[in-house]
Enzyme design. Sequence first.
Site, PDB file in Angstrom:
ATOM      1  N   CYS A  83      45.514 -34.056  -6.518  1.00  0.00           N
ATOM      2  CA  CYS A  83      45.703 -34.099  -7.964  1.00  0.00           C
ATOM      3  C   CYS A  83      47.093 -34.652  -8.296  1.00  0.00           C
ATOM      4  CB  CYS A  83      45.448 -32.710  -8.565  1.00  0.00           C
ATOM      5  SG  CYS A  83      45.197 -32.721 -10.366  1.00  0.00           S
ATOM      6  N   HIS A 184      40.365 -31.458  -6.649  1.00  0.00           N
ATOM      7  CA  HIS A 184      40.881 -30.368  -5.820  1.00  0.00           C
ATOM      8  C   HIS A 184      39.861 -30.045  -4.720  1.00  0.00           C
ATOM      9  CE1 HIS A 184      44.401 -28.946  -8.187  1.00  0.00           C
ATOM     10  NE2 HIS A 184      43.757 -29.561  -9.170  1.00  0.00           N
ATOM     11  N   GLU A 186      40.148 -28.040  -2.211  1.00  0.00           N
ATOM     12  CA  GLU A 186      40.168 -26.624  -1.852  1.00  0.00           C
ATOM     13  C   GLU A 186      39.373 -25.778  -2.843  1.00  0.00           C
ATOM     14  OE1 GLU A 186      43.577 -26.847  -4.794  1.00  0.00           O
ATOM     15  OE2 GLU A 186      42.509 -28.188  -3.438  1.00  0.00           O
TER      16      GLU A 186
END
Length: 210
Positions: A83, A184, A186
């Site tokens: 990001c 993102h 994760e």
Amino acid sequence: MTQALRVTVFDYGAGNLHSLVKAIEAGGAVVQVETDPVLAVRDTDALILPGVGAFAPAAERLAPGREVMREALLAGLPALGICLGMQLLFDGSDEGPGQGLGVVDGQVTKLVAAQIPQIGWNRLEDVTDPLLVASGLDVAYYANSFVCRPTAESVPFMSAWSEHDGDRFPASVRRGNIIGTQFHPEKSSAPGVAFVRAFLQFAASLRSAS
């Protein structure tokens, strides 16, 4: 016994890195969080530029070691920018003053869309990065108002695209061992975590080859 992969997360002082650190540690790596940009690229096998914060304060934190970090990445240190971390790979941002790393030519600008910020899931298109392909990540989680706009010369480095409200933008970038994702990983469910692990395996393979 093989030494665990050493991963450094460069902390711009912007906020919670817990979910990111947890995802990296789940991949078997030893994680160090570092606020000094010079130390962040010393004695490490891979660098992570996390996805929390705003461009100007992050660029300010980066500034004292910008050239050292830039040279380390261009010399082959594996890096994953998430990001804001991807945006820092570019030259600069309309979000605020300061220089990015400039390893990819282009500027970061605001999404041209009625719905800003983009928060939620979006499809990845025209995926060319083998790590994305291997992880099966084709829908990813976004939380962003700004996106990267590569120069014409840098378009070949774009390794996936997404579209929000009619605005098409790079979802990921790949230059050598430098990878950036506007989304993102994760927070992108099991395939996103698989992508993080694929990056760690890629970094480990480079260490083994050196």
